[in-house]
Motif scaffolding. Sequence first.
Motif, mmCIF file in Angstrom:
data_model
loop_
_atom_site.group_PDB
_atom_site.id
_atom_site.type_symbol
_atom_site.label_atom_id
_atom_site.label_comp_id
_atom_site.label_asym_id
_atom_site.label_seq_id
_atom_site.Cartn_x
_atom_site.Cartn_y
_atom_site.Cartn_z
ATOM 1 N N THR A 103 -6.053 -6.271 1.836
ATOM 2 C CA THR A 103 -7.240 -5.412 1.921
ATOM 3 C C THR A 103 -8.534 -6.181 1.703
ATOM 4 O O THR A 103 -9.586 -5.763 2.190
ATOM 5 C CB THR A 103 -7.161 -4.276 0.891
ATOM 6 O OG1 THR A 103 -7.018 -4.827 -0.435
ATOM 7 C CG2 THR A 103 -5.980 -3.358 1.185
ATOM 8 N N LEU A 125 0.951 -11.128 9.518
ATOM 9 C CA LEU A 125 1.420 -10.204 8.482
ATOM 10 C C LEU A 125 2.737 -10.680 7.876
ATOM 11 O O LEU A 125 2.941 -10.579 6.657
ATOM 12 C CB LEU A 125 1.583 -8.802 9.065
ATOM 13 C CG LEU A 125 1.929 -7.689 8.069
ATOM 14 C CD1 LEU A 125 0.886 -7.606 6.963
ATOM 15 C CD2 LEU A 125 2.059 -6.350 8.781
ATOM 16 N N ALA A 185 2.308 -3.780 1.715
ATOM 17 C CA ALA A 185 2.558 -2.952 2.894
ATOM 18 C C ALA A 185 1.647 -1.725 2.905
ATOM 19 O O ALA A 185 1.073 -1.362 3.939
ATOM 20 C CB ALA A 185 4.025 -2.531 2.932
ATOM 21 N N SER A 188 -1.815 -2.795 3.826
ATOM 22 C CA SER A 188 -1.950 -3.054 5.254
ATOM 23 C C SER A 188 -2.093 -1.761 6.044
ATOM 24 O O SER A 188 -2.824 -1.717 7.048
ATOM 25 C CB SER A 188 -0.728 -3.839 5.754
ATOM 26 O OG SER A 188 -0.798 -4.064 7.146
ATOM 27 N N MET A 189 -1.434 -0.712 5.599
ATOM 28 C CA MET A 189 -1.531 0.561 6.318
ATOM 29 C C MET A 189 -2.832 1.295 6.016
ATOM 30 O O MET A 189 -3.448 1.870 6.912
ATOM 31 C CB MET A 189 -0.322 1.441 5.963
ATOM 32 C CG MET A 189 0.992 0.936 6.540
ATOM 33 S SD MET A 189 2.375 2.072 6.303
ATOM 34 C CE MET A 189 2.703 1.813 4.562
ATOM 35 N N ARG A 191 -5.670 -0.140 4.520
ATOM 36 C CA ARG A 191 -6.805 -1.033 4.751
ATOM 37 C C ARG A 191 -7.966 -0.773 3.788
ATOM 38 O O ARG A 191 -9.123 -1.009 4.119
ATOM 39 C CB ARG A 191 -7.303 -0.918 6.200
ATOM 40 C CG ARG A 191 -6.252 -1.270 7.227
ATOM 41 C CD ARG A 191 -6.826 -1.201 8.627
ATOM 42 N NE ARG A 191 -5.867 -1.672 9.624
ATOM 43 C CZ ARG A 191 -6.137 -1.827 10.921
ATOM 44 N NH1 ARG A 191 -7.356 -1.536 11.351
ATOM 45 N NH2 ARG A 191 -5.232 -2.265 11.761
ATOM 46 N N ALA A 196 -5.364 2.026 -1.709
ATOM 47 C CA ALA A 196 -4.006 1.490 -1.782
ATOM 48 C C ALA A 196 -3.558 1.305 -3.229
ATOM 49 O O ALA A 196 -2.408 1.598 -3.578
ATOM 50 C CB ALA A 196 -3.932 0.164 -1.027
ATOM 51 N N ALA A 265 8.312 0.824 4.312
ATOM 52 C CA ALA A 265 6.862 0.605 4.280
ATOM 53 C C ALA A 265 6.466 -0.636 5.065
ATOM 54 O O ALA A 265 5.438 -0.641 5.769
ATOM 55 C CB ALA A 265 6.388 0.483 2.829
ATOM 56 N N VAL A 266 7.256 -1.694 4.975
ATOM 57 C CA VAL A 266 6.967 -2.912 5.731
ATOM 58 C C VAL A 266 7.057 -2.645 7.233
ATOM 59 O O VAL A 266 6.201 -3.092 8.016
ATOM 60 C CB VAL A 266 7.931 -4.044 5.315
ATOM 61 C CG1 VAL A 266 7.835 -5.223 6.278
ATOM 62 C CG2 VAL A 266 7.625 -4.503 3.899
ATOM 63 N N ALA A 269 3.996 -0.865 8.289
ATOM 64 C CA ALA A 269 2.836 -1.754 8.337
ATOM 65 C C ALA A 269 2.807 -2.543 9.641
ATOM 66 O O ALA A 269 1.754 -2.685 10.275
ATOM 67 C CB ALA A 269 2.858 -2.703 7.143
ATOM 68 N N LEU A 273 -0.002 -2.018 12.597
ATOM 69 C CA LEU A 273 -0.809 -3.207 12.859
ATOM 70 C C LEU A 273 -1.003 -3.430 14.355
ATOM 71 O O LEU A 273 -2.084 -3.813 14.810
ATOM 72 C CB LEU A 273 -0.158 -4.431 12.217
ATOM 73 C CG LEU A 273 -0.920 -5.766 12.352
ATOM 74 C CD1 LEU A 273 -2.199 -5.707 11.527
ATOM 75 C CD2 LEU A 273 -0.047 -6.920 11.906
#
Length: 278
Positions: A103, A125, A185, A188-189, A191, A196, A265-266, A269, A273
Motif C-alpha cells: 500500500t 506481486l 494480500a 493489494s486488494m 490499496r 487494510a 486472499a492471495v 489479489a 491486480l
Amino acid sequence: MTTPTQQPEQPGTLPGAMYTSPIPVRPTHLGHALASEWTKIRSVRSTVWTLCVFVALVVGIGLLVAWKTSGETYADVPYTIPALFGLLLGQICLITLGVLVVTSEYGTGMIRTTFTAAPQRHRVLAAKFLVFFALAYTVSAVSITVVGLATAAINVIPAGPGENWGASVLLGSLYVSLLGVLGLAVGSMLRHSAGAITAMLGVVLVPAIMPAFLMISPALRGIGETMLEYNAPNALSALFGTAMYDGRAGGVPQLLALLGITLVAVAGAFLLLEKRDV
C-alpha cells in the motif's frame, strides 16, 4: 522548403542499416523482480522500525517471562513458551508490515513506476509475497529460537518434554508469517493502508472478542465456540503446546484454516491486480 535532417550514421555501420546497441539485452525473469523487491523492502525505514519493534516484543517479553519462571514450569511445555506472550502482540507488527509493503507504493504513486519498469504485474506481486514471507519467517524463527535458548540457559531445566521445542519455532513462525502475507494480500486488494490495517485488525481481534457475547445465546453458542477455538491467540497457544481454550491440541487445524484463507486472499489479489488499472 526544408527537408528533415538525416541522423548521422554510426561508425562501422552500412548506410541505411539499423543501429544495434552494443549493450546486451537480456529477458527479465522472476529473479530480477525478487532483487528489486528485496532492495525496496530493506531500504525503507518502516521495515527496520517495524521489525525492531517485533523483535523487541518477542525477545524482550520472552526474556522477562523466562526470568520470572523456574525449571518446573517447562515440564509439559516447550522452552519457547515465553516467546508466545511477545508473539501475541508482535503479530500486529508483521500484519502492519505486510500491508505497507504494497500500500505504500499505491499511496505515493510509485506503483506506476514499478509497473512501467516491470509490466508483468503478476511477477511483481509474486516477488512481494516471496520476499516478505522469507523475511518475516526468518525474523520470527530467529526471535523465537533466541527466547528458547535463553530460557534453557536461565532456568536449570531437567531433560523432559520441554526440550522438544523445534516444532513450536517452525509452526509459530509460519503462523505469524501467514498473517503478514494475508495482510499483504488484503492491502493489494484494498490499496489503502489504513483500510487494510483496520480490516486485518478485525480479522485478528473480532474472533477473540465476539465469543464472549455469542456464547450467551444457546443458538449462537456453537459459532462462539468455533471462533474461540480458531482465533489467533488460541491458535498460537495451541502451536506452542498449550491452549487458552480446551479444544483440539497441536494447533494444526487452526494453521491449516489460516493457510486456506491466505491462499484465497492471495488468489483474489492476483485476480484484481490484472483487472484494475493503477
